[in-house]
Motif scaffolding. Structure first.
Motif, PDB file in Angstrom:
ATOM      1  N   LYS A   1       0.855  -1.178   0.000  1.00  0.00           N
ATOM      2  CA  LYS A   1       0.000   0.000   0.000  1.00  0.00           C
ATOM      3  C   LYS A   1       0.890   1.227   0.000  1.00  0.00           C
ATOM      4  O   LYS A   1       1.986   1.222   0.539  1.00  0.00           O
ATOM      5  N   GLY A   2       0.408   2.282  -0.581  1.00  0.00           N
ATOM      6  CA  GLY A   2       1.197   3.502  -0.551  1.00  0.00           C
ATOM      7  C   GLY A   2       0.666   4.531  -1.515  1.00  0.00           C
ATOM      8  O   GLY A   2       0.756   4.359  -2.727  1.00  0.00           O
ATOM      9  N   PHE A   3       0.070   5.600  -0.977  1.00  0.00           N
ATOM     10  CA  PHE A   3      -0.486   6.623  -1.836  1.00  0.00           C
ATOM     11  C   PHE A   3       0.624   7.500  -2.398  1.00  0.00           C
ATOM     12  O   PHE A   3       1.469   7.995  -1.661  1.00  0.00           O
ATOM     13  N   ASN A   4       0.607   7.659  -3.706  1.00  0.00           N
ATOM     14  CA  ASN A   4       1.588   8.490  -4.398  1.00  0.00           C
ATOM     15  C   ASN A   4       0.923   9.751  -4.929  1.00  0.00           C
ATOM     16  O   ASN A   4      -0.220   9.713  -5.380  1.00  0.00           O
ATOM     17  N   GLN A   5       1.658  10.834  -4.896  1.00  0.00           N
ATOM     18  CA  GLN A   5       1.169  12.060  -5.520  1.00  0.00           C
ATOM     19  C   GLN A   5       1.171  11.878  -7.029  1.00  0.00           C
ATOM     20  O   GLN A   5       2.179  11.515  -7.617  1.00  0.00           O
ATOM     21  N   VAL A   6       0.035  12.118  -7.662  1.00  0.00           N
ATOM     22  CA  VAL A   6      -0.033  12.001  -9.120  1.00  0.00           C
ATOM     23  C   VAL A   6      -0.186  13.362  -9.785  1.00  0.00           C
ATOM     24  O   VAL A   6      -0.017  13.481 -11.000  1.00  0.00           O
ATOM     25  N   GLU A   7      -0.504  14.385  -8.995  1.00  0.00           N
ATOM     26  CA  GLU A   7      -0.688  15.721  -9.565  1.00  0.00           C
ATOM     27  C   GLU A   7      -0.703  16.747  -8.447  1.00  0.00           C
ATOM     28  O   GLU A   7      -1.231  16.494  -7.360  1.00  0.00           O
ATOM     29  N   LYS A   8      -0.122  17.904  -8.688  1.00  0.00           N
ATOM     30  CA  LYS A   8      -0.239  19.020  -7.748  1.00  0.00           C
ATOM     31  C   LYS A   8      -0.137  20.325  -8.529  1.00  0.00           C
ATOM     32  O   LYS A   8       0.734  20.488  -9.382  1.00  0.00           O
ATOM     33  N   LYS A   9      -1.057  21.215  -8.269  1.00  0.00           N
ATOM     34  CA  LYS A   9      -1.054  22.536  -8.896  1.00  0.00           C
ATOM     35  C   LYS A   9      -1.862  23.484  -8.028  1.00  0.00           C
ATOM     36  O   LYS A   9      -2.712  23.065  -7.249  1.00  0.00           O
ATOM     37  N   LYS A  10      -1.628  24.758  -8.245  1.00  0.00           N
ATOM     38  CA  LYS A  10      -2.524  25.748  -7.670  1.00  0.00           C
ATOM     39  C   LYS A  10      -3.799  25.772  -8.514  1.00  0.00           C
ATOM     40  O   LYS A  10      -3.837  25.307  -9.651  1.00  0.00           O
ATOM     41  N   VAL A  11      -4.840  26.323  -7.929  1.00  0.00           N
ATOM     42  CA  VAL A  11      -6.139  26.321  -8.596  1.00  0.00           C
ATOM     43  C   VAL A  11      -6.058  26.972  -9.965  1.00  0.00           C
ATOM     44  O   VAL A  11      -6.695  26.526 -10.925  1.00  0.00           O
ATOM     45  N   GLU A  12      -5.257  27.999 -10.095  1.00  0.00           N
ATOM     46  CA  GLU A  12      -5.115  28.721 -11.360  1.00  0.00           C
ATOM     47  C   GLU A  12      -4.787  27.781 -12.519  1.00  0.00           C
ATOM     48  O   GLU A  12      -5.225  28.000 -13.654  1.00  0.00           O
ATOM     49  N   GLY A  13      -4.027  26.740 -12.234  1.00  0.00           N
ATOM     50  CA  GLY A  13      -3.611  25.809 -13.283  1.00  0.00           C
ATOM     51  C   GLY A  13      -4.741  24.968 -13.849  1.00  0.00           C
ATOM     52  O   GLY A  13      -4.573  24.329 -14.885  1.00  0.00           O
ATOM     53  N   TYR A  14      -5.902  24.971 -13.165  1.00  0.00           N
ATOM     54  CA  TYR A  14      -7.030  24.164 -13.613  1.00  0.00           C
ATOM     55  C   TYR A  14      -8.208  24.992 -14.134  1.00  0.00           C
ATOM     56  O   TYR A  14      -9.163  24.417 -14.664  1.00  0.00           O
ATOM     57  N   LEU A  15      -8.163  26.296 -13.981  1.00  0.00           N
ATOM     58  CA  LEU A  15      -9.324  27.130 -14.285  1.00  0.00           C
ATOM     59  C   LEU A  15      -9.825  26.935 -15.713  1.00  0.00           C
ATOM     60  O   LEU A  15     -10.998  26.617 -15.946  1.00  0.00           O
ATOM     61  N   LYS A  16      -8.948  27.130 -16.689  1.00  0.00           N
ATOM     62  CA  LYS A  16      -9.349  26.995 -18.088  1.00  0.00           C
ATOM     63  C   LYS A  16      -9.505  25.523 -18.472  1.00  0.00           C
ATOM     64  O   LYS A  16     -10.401  25.167 -19.236  1.00  0.00           O
ATOM     65  N   LEU A  17      -8.638  24.693 -17.932  1.00  0.00           N
ATOM     66  CA  LEU A  17      -8.642  23.279 -18.284  1.00  0.00           C
ATOM     67  C   LEU A  17      -9.986  22.632 -17.956  1.00  0.00           C
ATOM     68  O   LEU A  17     -10.528  21.848 -18.744  1.00  0.00           O
TER      69      LEU A  17
END
Length: 248
Positions: free
Chosen positions: A91-107
């Motif tokens: 078991k082991g949770f890995n980070q798959v994504e990290k961004k500030k909210v701005e990086g997702y606004l248009k996406l």
């Protein structure tokens, strides 16, 4: 197609995966990977693999495969993008994504109200009075109406969001997911990224956890935190357990 195997040697980084592909004629693991990717080993003339580095791509290894010219019929050489997940333990949770909210606004076409809630959640905006953490807010601290709007946004877009954080977009989007468990027996699992997305999506339901975080199927969304309180702690962080792909 999926494959799972006990590897014969250790893996320390993505470069070793690229090296195994480049040595495919002598490497049993690489041969099995190519077969899972639907290649006939007898038709391959050469394999050239390169490790990506530090560009924010979802792929870690880029592979160019040259098929015998008489079989290609003027078709371009096949190209494959593979993401590599190195884990230890069952078991082991890995980070798959990290961004500030701005990086997702248009996406993700995020409106101003959802933007504000997410920035309160990851600490980009000051927490409201009475929050149990002065650095940020938790989902259960939002009003019932705000929680419903937030849940509806993620529920409406859950497949797109999971696809973006696992596969990515563009030329270097991942096509295959290779998980390597660096335990004593060194297991590996290779599958098409669409299959991995389906497993991570699970029941495709959005839920709020007891700790005030967000679950998208089998993926957890939380505030990144850490970094000694630096501004970089105020990001949305998506975490997943790659060992799920082994069916554990």
């Amino acid at each position: 197609m999926t494959g799972s195997q006990i590897a014969k040697g250790g893996f320390n980084n993505e470069q070793e995966v690229a090296d195994k592909f480049n040595n495919w004629k002598n490497d049993v693991d690489a041969q099995k990977w190519l077969e899972i990717m639907m290649y006939n080993l007898d038709e391959i003339e050469s394999v050239r693999a390169v490790k990506f580095g530090g560009r924010g791509y979802k792929s870690d290894v880029f592979i160019r495969i040259e098929i015998a010219k008489k079989l290609r019929e003027n078709e371009p050489e096949p190209l494959e993008n593979i993401q590599v997940k190195l884990v230890s333990g069952d078991k082991g949770f890995n980070q798959v994504e990290k961004k500030k909210v701005e990086g997702y606004l248009k996406l993700w076409h995020i409106d101003s109200e959802i933007e504000q809630l997410l920035k309160l959640y990851d600490g980009e905006l000051p927490a409201r009075e009475g929050s149990r953490d002065s650095r940020r807010m938790f989902v259960d601290e939002f009003s019932a109406e705000e929680q419903e709007k937030l849940k509806n946004f993620f529920q409406k877009n859950i497949i797109m969001i999971i696809s973006d954080i696992i596969r990515g977009r563009g030329r270097f989007a991942a096509e295959w997911t290779l998980v390597i468990n660096k335990n004593d027996d060194y297991k590996w699992c290779l599958m098409a990224v669409n299959e991995a997305i389906s497993i991570y999506a699970g029941d495709c339901q959005v839920k709020f956890t007891d700790k005030g975080n967000i679950r998208l199927g089998n993926i957890t969304l939380q505030r990144k935190g850490g970094d000694n309180g630096a501004d970089s702690a105020n990001m949305l962080q998506f975490k997943a357990d790659p060992m799920m792909l082994f069916g554990i």
